[in-house]
Scaffold this active site. Structure first.
Site, mmCIF file in Angstrom:
data_model
loop_
_atom_site.group_PDB
_atom_site.id
_atom_site.type_symbol
_atom_site.label_atom_id
_atom_site.label_comp_id
_atom_site.label_asym_id
_atom_site.label_seq_id
_atom_site.Cartn_x
_atom_site.Cartn_y
_atom_site.Cartn_z
ATOM 1 N N THR A 159 12.363 10.118 14.085
ATOM 2 C CA THR A 159 11.690 9.286 15.306
ATOM 3 C C THR A 159 10.441 8.487 15.012
ATOM 4 O OG1 THR A 159 12.440 11.545 16.449
ATOM 5 C CG2 THR A 159 10.418 10.236 17.641
ATOM 6 N N CYS B 86 -5.784 6.576 -6.072
ATOM 7 C CA CYS B 86 -4.559 7.501 -6.591
ATOM 8 C C CYS B 86 -4.852 8.065 -7.765
ATOM 9 C CB CYS B 86 -3.225 6.777 -6.516
ATOM 10 S SG CYS B 86 -3.083 5.364 -5.731
HETATM 11 N N1 PLP Z 1 0.978 -0.437 -3.106
HETATM 12 C C1 PLP Z 1 -0.298 -0.836 -3.439
HETATM 13 C C2 PLP Z 1 -0.474 -2.262 -4.190
HETATM 14 C C3 PLP Z 1 -1.410 0.085 -3.070
HETATM 15 O O1 PLP Z 1 -2.670 -0.458 -3.157
HETATM 16 C C4 PLP Z 1 -1.119 1.177 -2.423
HETATM 17 C C5 PLP Z 1 -2.143 2.128 -1.912
HETATM 18 O O2 PLP Z 1 -3.189 1.866 -2.279
HETATM 19 C C6 PLP Z 1 0.139 1.493 -1.979
HETATM 20 C C7 PLP Z 1 1.401 0.733 -2.691
HETATM 21 C C8 PLP Z 1 0.500 2.786 -1.377
HETATM 22 O O3 PLP Z 1 0.423 2.488 -0.089
HETATM 23 P P1 PLP Z 1 0.212 4.006 0.965
HETATM 24 O O4 PLP Z 1 -1.250 4.330 0.551
HETATM 25 O O5 PLP Z 1 0.361 3.558 2.189
HETATM 26 O O6 PLP Z 1 1.370 4.946 0.499
#
Ligand code: PLP
Length: 377
Positions: A238, A326
């Site tokens: 959704t 991350c």
């Molecule tokens: N790709 C890049 C280059 C990013 O910098 C990030 C997040 O920092 C992502 C993908 C992932 O995005 P999301 O946090 O929306 O999953």
């Protein structure tokens, strides 16, 4: 909340007030399911389709080529798996780079376990991928090239128009991760021969948990999530109407103000880097200075651990990052910087500062002052 100096806009951004205002009715009164046939549902459908058009007009595609997802990571997964699996009869070889986001790299690893072959094009020391190496990687069974438009750690901009041309001339699909690029640079999927593109709302002042995947019409594509018929069978679930409305408004705003926005970021960034170079002999600028996002500056302070500087700046109310969000918290040097420089000291001592629309020169001055203070101690 006490005043904080937020300098980590590549990690995420604060929702724009105008975006929030646009979303609120869809969190309160317009709560219909966009698939429902009565008026409340139709109102939601109308709002979703309006946002689709807002996205399409910024990247120059048709609204029917825009699909809403939950985030940039999902869009990367969906683009790469969706195209590679549906087209595996044409070949099972994929080209990417060694400085992609984990959402791309780990997706490629998964496909590798399923019998695909992956070539990782190296980035040069300046954080730009080696085009000659990319050309040499192309094989008769190459089905997809996935190269990011701009790197999340060092902000370097990749030559995606050239890569798009190479891909099209060789009948290879081209996906680009534009999560860091949207709002910061001009993206035209037609001019750049882009077949699939990922973006994420929370990097341009929309809320978290909303992303977009663009896929060119006519491309064979395999859905990765089973369920309802939403998003033309490409992405079941959704629709998150309020967030979709927010993303539509946010992309419209950032695109309208892009020149002013990037000029502001560039001014702050230049002020920061000039001061750092003058004051700290141990500073090493990471990534190409010309081909980089206006708001990104990644510098290694060679005698310090990046994580230590982040902690010390945090005590002074300044939020920055020592790599990508991350990888924060993991005791590992940045793999992007390792792949660029092959130098552990540089990779361990990096500090990523990414500016946003609300930052001021006073805040940059305070950052410089604080860095000086930390180093003196
Ligand atoms: N790709 C890049 C280059 C990013 O910098 C990030 C997040 O920092 C992502 C993908 C992932 O995005 P999301 O946090 O929306 O999953």
């Amino acid at each position: 909340m006490d005043h904080v100096v937020y300098l980590d806009h590549a990690a995420t951004t604060k929702i724009d007030e105008k975006v929030l205002e646009e979303m609120l009715p869809y969190l309160e009164n317009y709560y219909g399911n966009a698939s429902s046939l009565y008026k409340l549902g139709k109102d939601s459908r109308k709002a979703v389709e309006n946002a689709r058009s807002q996205v399409a007009s910024v990247i120059n595609c048709k609204p029917s080529e825009v699909y809403f997802t939950s985030c940039g990571s999902e869009s990367d997964n969906l683009a790469i798996k969706g195209i590679a699996k549906a087209n595996k009869n044409f070949g099972k070889h994929i080209i990417t780079s060694n400085i992609e986001h984990p959402a791309v790299l780990k997706t490629c690893k998964t496909l590798e376990r399923e019998g695909f072959r992956i070539s990782y094009v190296p980035a040069k020391e300046n954080g730009i991928i080696d085009i000659e190496s990319l050309k040499k990687s192309i094989r008769s069974d190459t089905v997809l090239i996935s190269i990011m438009a701009a790197n999340n750690e060092v902000g370097t901009i990749q030559p995606i128009e050239e890569i798009g041309r190479i891909a099209r001339n060789n009948n290879i699909f081209f996906h680009t991760d534009c999560v860091q690029a949207i709002g910061n640079m001009d993206i035209d999927v037609k001019k750049m021969n882009i077949d699939a593109l990922s973006m994420s709302g929370h990097k341009f002042y929309a809320p978290k948990g909303i992303g977009v995947l663009y896929v060119r019409n006519g491309i064979r594509f395999e859905r990765q999530q089973d369920g309802g018929h939403q998003e033309k069978e490409k992405r079941a679930g959704t629709e998150n109407v309020a967030s979709i409305v927010g993303l539509g408004k946010a992309i419209e705003l950032i695109d309208k103000n892009r020149m002013q926005y990037t000029n502001h970021l560039r001014t702050l960034r230049n002020m920061y880097v000039e001061n750092v170079i003058n004051l700290f002999p141990n500073a090493h600028v990471n990534g190409d200075l010309a081909n980089r996002l206006a708001g990104n500056m990644n510098i290694s302070f060679l005698d310090y651990k990046g994580a230590h500087l982040v902690e010390e700046l945090d005590k002074r109310g300044i939020y920055v990052s020592s790599g990508s969000a991350c990888s924060a918290g993991l005791p590992m040097p940045s793999s992007v910087l390792m792949n660029m420089t092959h130098n552990l000291k540089i990779a361990e001592s990096s500090l990523r500062v990414t500016f946003g629309k609300e930052n001021t020169m006073d805040e940059v001055e305070y950052l410089i002052y604080s860095l000086n203070d930390i180093m003196k101690k």
